[in-house]
Design a protein around this motif. Structure first.
Motif, PDB file in Angstrom:
ATOM      1  N   GLU A 191       0.794  -1.248   0.177  1.00 23.98           N
ATOM      2  CA  GLU A 191      -0.065  -0.087   0.029  1.00 23.98           C
ATOM      3  C   GLU A 191       0.663   1.057   0.054  1.00 23.98           C
ATOM      4  N   ALA A 203      -9.809  -1.840   0.378  1.00 19.75           N
ATOM      5  CA  ALA A 203      -9.654  -3.310   0.652  1.00 19.75           C
ATOM      6  C   ALA A 203      -8.715  -3.855   1.831  1.00 19.75           C
ATOM      7  N   GLY A 228     -16.227  -2.027  -4.420  1.00 24.73           N
ATOM      8  CA  GLY A 228     -15.802  -3.300  -5.226  1.00 24.73           C
ATOM      9  C   GLY A 228     -14.772  -2.804  -6.308  1.00 24.73           C
ATOM     10  N   LYS A 229     -14.690  -1.454  -6.482  1.00 30.56           N
ATOM     11  CA  LYS A 229     -13.698  -0.735  -7.528  1.00 30.56           C
ATOM     12  C   LYS A 229     -12.324  -0.530  -7.181  1.00 30.56           C
ATOM     13  N   THR A 230     -11.840   0.183  -7.790  1.00 34.03           N
ATOM     14  CA  THR A 230     -10.509   0.652  -7.271  1.00 34.03           C
ATOM     15  C   THR A 230     -10.517   2.382  -6.901  1.00 34.03           C
ATOM     16  N   ASP A 273      -4.555   3.661  -6.813  1.00 34.84           N
ATOM     17  CA  ASP A 273      -5.334   2.851  -7.380  1.00 34.84           C
ATOM     18  C   ASP A 273      -5.612   1.363  -6.471  1.00 34.84           C
ATOM     19  N   SER A 274      -5.516   1.546  -5.276  1.00 34.66           N
ATOM     20  CA  SER A 274      -5.574   0.611  -4.510  1.00 34.66           C
ATOM     21  C   SER A 274      -7.229   0.097  -4.500  1.00 34.66           C
ATOM     22  N   SER A 275      -7.156  -1.194  -4.180  1.00 37.98           N
ATOM     23  CA  SER A 275      -8.503  -2.003  -4.202  1.00 37.98           C
ATOM     24  C   SER A 275      -9.424  -1.488  -3.236  1.00 37.98           C
ATOM     25  N   THR A 292     -15.213  -5.118  -1.116  1.00 36.78           N
ATOM     26  CA  THR A 292     -16.250  -5.371  -1.718  1.00 36.78           C
ATOM     27  C   THR A 292     -17.489  -5.330  -0.592  1.00 36.78           C
TER      28      THR A 292
END
Ligand SMILES: [Zn+2]
Length: 238
Positions: free
Chosen positions: A17, A66, A93-95, A107-109, A112
């Motif tokens: 991260e 996430a 659920g996106k980035t 652009d980390s996840s 969800t």
């Protein structure tokens, strides 16, 4: 009684991260131990609508990354601590590219719905961070209310019960409090460099941003020393 409301973002190893908007899981754990040694209890932002707590701390996590829902939640669970986690309904659920203006390089996840449900079951509040991380300070009252109400509805559609709203970037304008009131929000969170007090507007409560280098010594500085140095012109993120 002052209430420190801490604003974290990502919680993960540096290898995954990086450092920007991230704290190591061990740092979060050290903070929790620090507050426990001081016999402070955990409150979630939604709890503040019921009354002002004594000797408490509020841990908040913006954007529902996430990593926060894996590494951070594991720390919270093992330490039996609770927190408020803020998700943007349209971005789940996106980035993170879906959240921020271009140029942050993040652009980390993002978590969800299932990960958010996991945290909810663990006692965390899943709060509203607007539908798509809109900068409310740039919007009219109607558009702010729409961003807040849509975020609220998306979370409710997935079984959550958001009771507090976290303002993206901590930004707001003169129409933000009326917009929050219009949507029925009881608690709103902004950013500052000091702890909250019972005299603060409940819809613009100040939070203290926590960053990668904020081990316990710098946490002490941010909580107790910096507020005495007077208003700062520096970014809340420093
Ligand atoms: Zn955010």
């Amino acid at each position: 009684m002052k209430l420190p409301i801490l604003c974290y973002h990502k919680v993960g190893p540096e290898s995954e991260e990086g450092r920007f908007l991230n704290v190591l899981p061990a740092t979060l754990r050290a903070h929790i131990h620090f507050f426990r040694r001081r016999r402070m209890r955990w409150v979630r932002a939604c709890d503040l609508a019921k009354g002002w707590p004594d000797r408490a701390v509020c841990l908040t996590f913006d954007d529902a990354f996430a990593s926060t829902l894996t590494y951070g939640l594991e720390v919270l669970r093992s330490e039996e601590a609770t927190a408020s986690i803020y998700a943007c309904g349209r971005c789940v659920g996106k980035t993170a590219g879906a959240l921020f203006d271009v140029g942050t390089g993040i652009d980390s996840s993002l978590a969800t719905w299932a990960q958010l449900a996991d945290a909810f079951r663990a006692g965390c509040e899943i709060g509203n961070h607007t539908s798509a991380h809109q900068d409310l300070s740039q919007l009219s009252l109607v558009d702010q209310a729409q961003a807040i109400a849509e975020g609220d509805r998306l979370l409710r559609d997935h079984g959550f019960d958001p009771r507090s709203v976290c303002l993206p970037y901590g930004r707001h304008n003169a129409e933000t409090v009326p917009a929050l009131r219009a949507t029925g929000a009881g608690i709103g969170l902004a950013l500052s460099t000091r702890a909250a007090t019972p005299r603060d507007e409940r819809l613009l409560l100040p939070r203290i941003v926590i960053g990668y280098s904020d081990g316990v010594p710098k946490l002490l500085y941010k909580l107790y020393l910096r507020p005495r140095l007077g208003p700062s012109q520096r970014s809340h993120y420093v």
